[in-house]
Design an enzyme around this catalytic site. Sequence first.
Site, PDB file in Angstrom:
ATOM      1  N   MET A  30       0.848  -1.193   0.000  1.00  0.00           N
ATOM      2  CA  MET A  30       0.000   0.000   0.000  1.00  0.00           C
ATOM      3  C   MET A  30       0.886   1.246   0.000  1.00  0.00           C
ATOM      4  O   MET A  30       0.466   2.318   0.433  1.00  0.00           O
ATOM      5  CB  MET A  30      -0.928  -0.017   1.213  1.00  0.00           C
ATOM      6  CG  MET A  30      -1.883  -1.216   1.166  1.00  0.00           C
ATOM      7  SD  MET A  30      -3.383  -0.984   2.124  1.00  0.00           S
ATOM      8  CE  MET A  30      -2.735  -0.759   3.739  1.00  0.00           C
ATOM      9  N   HIS A  34       9.114   0.988   3.149  1.00  0.00           N
ATOM     10  CA  HIS A  34      10.263   1.045   4.056  1.00  0.00           C
ATOM     11  C   HIS A  34      11.118  -0.189   3.811  1.00  0.00           C
ATOM     12  O   HIS A  34      10.826  -0.983   2.890  1.00  0.00           O
ATOM     13  CB  HIS A  34       9.783   1.156   5.513  1.00  0.00           C
ATOM     14  CG  HIS A  34       8.742   0.143   5.890  1.00  0.00           C
ATOM     15  ND1 HIS A  34       8.989  -1.225   5.896  1.00  0.00           N
ATOM     16  CD2 HIS A  34       7.439   0.272   6.238  1.00  0.00           C
ATOM     17  CE1 HIS A  34       7.905  -1.872   6.261  1.00  0.00           C
ATOM     18  NE2 HIS A  34       6.926  -0.986   6.461  1.00  0.00           N
ATOM     19  N   HIS A  37       9.430  -3.578   3.211  1.00  0.00           N
ATOM     20  CA  HIS A  37       8.974  -3.814   1.830  1.00  0.00           C
ATOM     21  C   HIS A  37      10.185  -4.113   0.941  1.00  0.00           C
ATOM     22  O   HIS A  37      10.130  -4.973   0.069  1.00  0.00           O
ATOM     23  CB  HIS A  37       8.263  -2.575   1.271  1.00  0.00           C
ATOM     24  CG  HIS A  37       7.022  -2.194   2.014  1.00  0.00           C
ATOM     25  ND1 HIS A  37       6.937  -1.077   2.782  1.00  0.00           N
ATOM     26  CD2 HIS A  37       5.806  -2.795   2.085  1.00  0.00           C
ATOM     27  CE1 HIS A  37       5.732  -0.975   3.312  1.00  0.00           C
ATOM     28  NE2 HIS A  37       5.022  -2.011   2.908  1.00  0.00           N
ATOM     29  N   ASP A 151       2.633  -9.269   9.386  1.00  0.00           N
ATOM     30  CA  ASP A 151       1.175  -9.444   9.371  1.00  0.00           C
ATOM     31  C   ASP A 151       0.887 -10.948   9.387  1.00  0.00           C
ATOM     32  O   ASP A 151       0.493 -11.537   8.382  1.00  0.00           O
ATOM     33  CB  ASP A 151       0.588  -8.786   8.125  1.00  0.00           C
ATOM     34  CG  ASP A 151       0.741  -7.280   8.182  1.00  0.00           C
ATOM     35  OD1 ASP A 151       0.030  -6.643   8.961  1.00  0.00           O
ATOM     36  OD2 ASP A 151       1.618  -6.748   7.477  1.00  0.00           O
ATOM     37  N   GLN A 154      -2.548 -12.139   8.440  1.00  0.00           N
ATOM     38  CA  GLN A 154      -2.821 -11.833   7.028  1.00  0.00           C
ATOM     39  C   GLN A 154      -2.218 -12.900   6.115  1.00  0.00           C
ATOM     40  O   GLN A 154      -2.884 -13.443   5.237  1.00  0.00           O
ATOM     41  CB  GLN A 154      -2.254 -10.456   6.690  1.00  0.00           C
ATOM     42  CG  GLN A 154      -2.239 -10.142   5.197  1.00  0.00           C
ATOM     43  CD  GLN A 154      -1.861  -8.695   4.905  1.00  0.00           C
ATOM     44  OE1 GLN A 154      -2.709  -7.824   4.945  1.00  0.00           O
ATOM     45  NE2 GLN A 154      -0.600  -8.436   4.608  1.00  0.00           N
ATOM     46  N   SER A 186       7.056  -0.383  10.152  1.00  0.00           N
ATOM     47  CA  SER A 186       5.666  -0.252   9.730  1.00  0.00           C
ATOM     48  C   SER A 186       5.491   1.125   9.119  1.00  0.00           C
ATOM     49  O   SER A 186       6.124   2.095   9.569  1.00  0.00           O
ATOM     50  CB  SER A 186       4.743  -0.380  10.953  1.00  0.00           C
ATOM     51  OG  SER A 186       3.476   0.178  10.659  1.00  0.00           O
ATOM     52  N   SER A 187       4.625   1.203   8.123  1.00  0.00           N
ATOM     53  CA  SER A 187       4.374   2.506   7.493  1.00  0.00           C
ATOM     54  C   SER A 187       3.785   3.478   8.502  1.00  0.00           C
ATOM     55  O   SER A 187       3.874   4.695   8.332  1.00  0.00           O
ATOM     56  CB  SER A 187       3.405   2.334   6.321  1.00  0.00           C
ATOM     57  OG  SER A 187       3.938   1.398   5.423  1.00  0.00           O
ATOM     58  N   ARG A 188       3.157   2.946   9.552  1.00  0.00           N
ATOM     59  CA  ARG A 188       2.508   3.825  10.537  1.00  0.00           C
ATOM     60  C   ARG A 188       3.509   4.420  11.536  1.00  0.00           C
ATOM     61  O   ARG A 188       3.179   5.350  12.253  1.00  0.00           O
ATOM     62  CB  ARG A 188       1.412   3.070  11.282  1.00  0.00           C
ATOM     63  CG  ARG A 188       0.212   2.744  10.392  1.00  0.00           C
ATOM     64  CD  ARG A 188      -0.864   1.985  11.152  1.00  0.00           C
ATOM     65  NE  ARG A 188      -2.050   1.788  10.346  1.00  0.00           N
ATOM     66  CZ  ARG A 188      -2.245   0.750   9.535  1.00  0.00           C
ATOM     67  NH1 ARG A 188      -1.319  -0.182   9.424  1.00  0.00           N
ATOM     68  NH2 ARG A 188      -3.371   0.635   8.849  1.00  0.00           N
TER      69      ARG A 188
END
Length: 284
Positions: A30, A34, A37, A151, A154, A186-188
């Site tokens: 998404m 980082h 990924h 995840d 997931q 994490s992107s967050r």
Amino acid sequence: MLLFKKVDQLQAYLSKQRAKGLQIGYTPTMGALHQGHASLVEKAKAENDISVCSIFVNPTQFNDPADLEKYPRTEAQDIDLLTQLGNDVLFYPSAEEVYPKDIVIPTFDFGPIDKVMEGFYRPGHFDGVVEVVYRLLDITKPDRLYMGQKDFQQFTLIYHMIKQMNSKTELVVCPIIREEDGLALSSRNVRLTAGNRANAPIISKTLSSLNDWLQKDTVRTVKEKAIALLSEVPDFKPEYLDIVDGYTLQPISDFEESPYIVACAAIWTGDIRLIDNIILKKLE
Ligand code: PAF
């Protein structure tokens, strides 16, 4: 790097490559990329002739509209990183391309696996994940699909989905990439306040202590101790910390109960929800 925004153009390109006997490795993302990924793309590149990465912020998997709105979008940086990594193809579709009006997505039966942990606390989230990954796999038809262990639930669902589809795509799960202090990438993370960023590694430190604690105490006591410790950290609100069978994702009550045991946690730090996990036991 080739960039495709349209499904038919991507498919025409990939069919030609497949006809030449080339293998395709695919990493769905998404964006807000980082090093986690990057590790997936690097593996896809190393193990296949062509590495395809997609960036699509899938609206159907956000159970919280505010989270969707605040989700970081870093298009230029993402393209730079993918170019540096030597990724071959970027698929950057619009929602209309991913979800045309006539699209039919089959339903899958995951039994109790999608009812616990993320499935319980983020109602509808996995319906959206399964829907988008099904659609993206149908578009890209890769030989290998790359997903992260971070995840955990997931990738477990996607493993079952691929099995139920009788698809030949092989799921490759890559280890969690962490900051030096242990925080899972994490992107967050970019949205954490300085104070919450400083405390965030306590999540992975706590997970890393579980194996030691389990030598001396019951699963229940260890879980309660971990949650109590995390609850004491300023601004932390543990949503769950579960010690589960790694195949069924159901809570275990005895450490000898299963050959594959994983601890998964979701912790609110201010208004950011962080997840992490650790494999406590995996007997081959
Ligand atoms: O893990 C993610 O980034 C997303 O859930 C995925 C697999 C790209 C589907 O949107």
